[in-house]
Motif scaffolding. Structure first.
Motif, short mmCIF file in Angstrom:
data_model
loop_
_atom_site.label_atom_id
_atom_site.label_comp_id
_atom_site.label_asym_id
_atom_site.label_seq_id
_atom_site.Cartn_x
_atom_site.Cartn_y
_atom_site.Cartn_z
N ALA A 1 0.91 -1.15 0.15
CA ALA A 1 -0.02 -0.16 0.04
C ALA A 1 0.80 1.34 0.05
CB ALA A 1 -0.83 0.20 1.20
N PRO B 1 -1.24 6.06 -3.62
CA PRO B 1 -2.70 5.60 -3.91
C PRO B 1 -3.65 6.65 -5.04
CG PRO B 1 -2.30 5.98 -1.39
CD PRO B 1 -1.16 6.43 -2.60
N VAL B 2 -3.27 7.73 -5.11
CA VAL B 2 -3.93 8.49 -6.15
C VAL B 2 -3.59 7.92 -7.47
CG1 VAL B 2 -4.19 10.88 -7.19
CG2 VAL B 2 -3.87 10.67 -4.66
N ARG C 1 -5.40 4.69 -8.18
CA ARG C 1 -7.01 4.92 -8.44
C ARG C 1 -7.10 5.73 -9.93
NH1 ARG C 1 -8.69 9.91 -6.44
NH2 ARG C 1 -8.70 10.31 -8.64
N LYS D 1 -6.75 3.23 -12.55
CA LYS D 1 -7.82 2.03 -12.60
C LYS D 1 -8.97 3.21 -13.47
CE LYS D 1 -7.99 -0.30 -8.86
NZ LYS D 1 -8.16 -0.44 -7.43
N GLU D 2 -9.35 4.23 -13.14
CA GLU D 2 -10.30 5.12 -13.64
C GLU D 2 -10.06 5.30 -15.12
OE1 GLU D 2 -12.93 8.12 -11.18
OE2 GLU D 2 -10.88 8.30 -10.65
N ARG E 1 -10.64 2.34 -17.59
CA ARG E 1 -12.05 1.95 -17.54
C ARG E 1 -12.72 2.95 -18.42
NH1 ARG E 1 -13.27 0.24 -11.43
NH2 ARG E 1 -11.97 -1.82 -11.83
N GLY E 2 -12.51 4.13 -18.65
CA GLY E 2 -13.21 4.89 -19.58
C GLY E 2 -13.02 4.71 -20.99
N GLU F 1 -11.47 17.28 -9.66
CA GLU F 1 -11.79 17.10 -8.28
C GLU F 1 -12.42 18.10 -7.55
OE1 GLU F 1 -10.64 14.32 -6.24
OE2 GLU F 1 -9.09 13.48 -7.50
N ARG G 1 -16.20 17.81 -9.33
CA ARG G 1 -16.97 16.86 -8.74
C ARG G 1 -16.85 16.62 -7.28
NH1 ARG G 1 -14.01 11.51 -11.11
NH2 ARG G 1 -12.32 12.47 -10.96
N THR H 1 -14.68 16.16 -5.09
CA THR H 1 -14.21 14.81 -4.40
C THR H 1 -12.78 15.33 -3.80
OG1 THR H 1 -13.26 14.33 -6.66
CG2 THR H 1 -15.14 13.34 -5.83
N LEU I 1 -10.54 13.98 -0.10
CA LEU I 1 -8.81 13.63 -0.28
C LEU I 1 -8.16 14.49 0.57
CD1 LEU I 1 -7.83 11.64 -2.27
CD2 LEU I 1 -7.54 13.66 -3.93
N LEU J 1 -2.98 11.73 3.21
CA LEU J 1 -2.29 12.08 1.92
C LEU J 1 -1.32 13.48 2.03
CD1 LEU J 1 -4.25 10.41 -1.12
CD2 LEU J 1 -1.95 9.62 -0.03
N SER K 1 1.99 14.16 -2.68
CA SER K 1 1.72 13.12 -3.14
C SER K 1 0.33 13.08 -3.75
CB SER K 1 1.39 12.03 -1.85
OG SER K 1 2.31 12.19 -0.90
#
Lengths: 345, 314
Positions: free
Chosen positions: A2, A7-8, A11, A14-15, A18-19, A96, A99, A101, A105, A110, A114
């Protein structure tokens, strides 16, 4: 584990995959580069067959085509990177915010640095994917000749460096704005200013100098120091060979500005007959030839590097300047999302 | 302004921020003379509050009363213009990381990431708090069960209903097992059923030993959930204390609506439980009327709130 992966970054990657945007960008990018390779190949080929008079051997001619394809590809790769990176990073912080978000965060453990570096790395990882995807196209040039594996590494290096610089600058734009749209426009404006603005400034200075007469000196190259394209032209571009030939390259123009006598290596001594510095040249097989006798150079000398004037190379100075600017951009970005602040961020 | 309920004596060595109550146990959160100014606008003005450990503290006020600003200061997002804040004994301005490691904050807006699954969303925040990876599966199981989203573990976050997103957001705020939870308007936009569920969830969290600070402009929600309440208006504290104390101290008049067998409906005003009992006895025993229905209309925090903020809200 980890702690090893930001982590950002994890993520965002991953995002991103997928788009629908990622496959669309990769496809468009490869189609455009493929078109460039085809068009440049066709253009160079016809130029080669139509040439007359004192011409080089077929091998060097093919290396001229290969070199041309290579330089045009590098040019377009950088152009596309400069176009794609703001699209990837301008939404980083502003997105961010939009949205809503960012606050969740910010209250995690974090550090702002980072968060920013994670986002920059995610954009760069995608650019790296684009570079890897373009390798087969770049290998076309490599097969035809005129470039070495070192040139390929240089090209990958400059494309990545441009991506890093653009990502950092776009990140600063993103952190300074509240809306993705504003951040994107601002990022493109910065890209345009770096390339277009500095070129325009140099062009104007050049025109003014030209009007002073035959002995006019070129304007100081520092005017182009913030221009990634100029750095690339210096590093990847070529001067003329012994026959006064050089590939039709998009870098020729800027390179001529940086090096007032690009034909110094050519057969008749170019515009500078007194020039005695031994030329470094790249043979079609990729060998680097330093100096050597005339006969060897006659057949082997191809696209000589720019003659070293003893100073630090321009591309290095430019890299240091743009690198400093990028570090500054990261620092500003991190500061902009640091909490607690005097206003909500 | 009402006074705060009397508190039991504090262990030696605790120096609370609130000067007028010198002997107190350690508070989960307190602010003293807190002021936040944006130019000429006072978002919060000279606010002094104390949130006891283990309590459910409700911050009530209309939009723009300064609730979210106060929360932002407590959650280490905003520096106050003046005054002090202390969260679990730490100063959120000078030790934000200390505060963040022990406070769960759920903002009033629900921001979610597209293209992430519920499980991944929580994993991301678990990694953002640097929780060991091997603890994630158990942690996420527990959190999803707590917020009743176990069935949605693999669902995409952006496909969840608002209520579910709200619960996921709460799970997110709980990911690092905080001692203090700050929930900004958690009930806004929820349907009645989701509100009831949220209330139950808050009760459950309290029984887990967490201190909860919650804000709302839906007063009925907080009346039943909170052990303490503060009413805020235009950045200033109007009243604070337990809900009963506030109602009692301010002597809020209740309206009792009575429906008789003949269809007549009459309204009576009473101030206390005693008066209410006497009214019922008079109607049923003394007057021998056929009472079908006897219930209170308003008179809770809602009325109190209207009464308190009257004239201040333009």
């Amino acid at each position: 584990m980890a702690a090893l992966v930001n982590p950002v970054l994890a993520r965002e990657l991953k995002e991103r995959v997928r788009g629908w945007k990622a496959p669309a960008i990769i496809t468009t990018y490869l189609v455009m580069l493929g078109a460039v390779v085809y068009l440049v190949y066709e253009a160079e080929k016809s130029g080669a067959t139509n040439s007359f008079g004192f011409s080089a051997a077929a091998a060097t001619r093919s290396s001229l085509i290969g070199r041309g394809i290579f330089e045009w590809m590098v040019f377009f790769m950088i152009l596309l990177v400069m176009f794609i990176v703001p699209g990837l990073t301008a939404s980083a912080v502003a997105g961010e915010r939009e949205r809503q978000t960012l606050v969740p965060l910010q209250v995690t453990l974090l550090k702002p640095r980072s968060i920013i570096l994670g986002k920059i790395s995610s954009a760069l990882a995608f650019i790296f994917l684009l570079i890897i995807a373009a390798m087969p196209l770049l290998s076309v040039a490599f097969l035809i000749g005129g470039i070495t594996i070192g040139d390929v590494f240089k090209a990958v290096g400059v494309v990545l460096a441009t991506a890093v610089i653009m990502a950092c600058l776009s990140m600063a734009c993103s952190s300074l704005t509240k809306r993705v749209q504003t951040a994107t426009v601002l990022s493109y404006a910065v890209a345009l200013l770096l390339i277009g603005g500095s070129t325009l400034a140099y062009g104007v200075a050049y025109a003014i100098d030209e009007s002073r007469g035959f002995d006019a000196a070129n304007p100081p190259e520092e005017l182009l120091i913030g221009n990634p394209m100029a750095a690339v032209a210096d590093l990847v571009g070529t001067n003329a060979n012994r026959f006064g030939e050089r590939p039709s390259s998009p870098f020729n123009g800027i390179r001529d500005w940086l090096d007032p006598n690009p034909f110094a290596n050519s057969f008749d001594g170019g515009f500078n007959p007194g020039f005695e510095e031994p030329a470094r040249a790249i043979a079609p097989d990729g060998r680097i030839i330093d100096g050597g006798n005339f006969n060897e150079q006659f057949f082997a000398d191809e696209f000589a590097d720019r003659v070293d004037d003893g100073d630090q190379p321009f591309w290095l100075k430019s890299l240091v300047a743009l690198g400093t600017l990028s570090v500054l951009a990261v620092v500003i970005s991190a500061r902009r999302i640091r909490t607690p602040g005097t206003v909500e961020r | 302004m009402s006074t705060v309920e009397p508190h039991p004596p504090t262990p030696a060595g605790q120096v609370p921020l609130v000067a007028e109550t010198p002997v107190l146990p350690p508070a989960a959160a307190e602010v003293a003379g807190l002021t936040k100014r944006y130019g000429d606008l006072f978002a919060v003005r000279d606010l002094t509050l104390r949130v006891e450990t283990g309590s459910v503290f409700g911050l009530i006020g209309p939009n723009g009363a300064g609730k979210s600003t106060t929360f932002s200061v407590l959650a280490s997002l905003l520096k106050p213009t003046s005054g002090q804040a202390r969260v679990l004994g730490m100063d959120p301005t000078t030790d934000p990381r200390g505060v963040r490691s022990r406070v769960g904050y759920m903002p009033d807006v629900l921001g979610v990431y597209d293209d992430l699954r519920v499980e991944e969303y929580l994993e991301f925040f678990a990694s953002s708090y640097y929780l060991p990876r091997k603890s994630w599966p158990g942690l996420i199981d527990g959190l999803l069960e707590l917020v009743d989203l176990s069935g949605k573990r693999h669902a995409m976050v952006n496909g969840l209903s608002r209520g579910m997103k709200q619960r996921l957001s709460l799970a997110r705020a709980l990911v690092h097992d905080p001692d203090l939870l700050i929930l900004d308007e958690p009930a806004s936009g929820l349907d009645p059923r989701a509100r009831v569920e949220l209330r139950e969830l808050i009760g459950e969290l309290r029984s887990m030993g967490k201190t909860i600070i919650i804000s709302s402009h839906i007063l009925a929600e907080l009346e039943h959930v909170c052990t303490d309440i503060a009413i805020l208006e235009a950045g200033q504290l109007l009243a604070s204390g337990s809900p009963e104390t506030i109602v009692e101290q301010l002597g809020s008049g209740r309206t009792i609506e009575v429906r008789f067998a003949d269809g007549a409906v009459e309204r009576f005003s009473v101030d206390t439980d005693d008066e209410q009992r006497q009214l019922l006895r008079r109607l049923v025993v003394d007057d021998a009327r056929d009472v079908v229905e006897f219930h209170q209309v308003g008179g809770g925090l809602e009325d109190l709130f209207m009464k308190l903020t009257e004239g201040i809200v333009q």
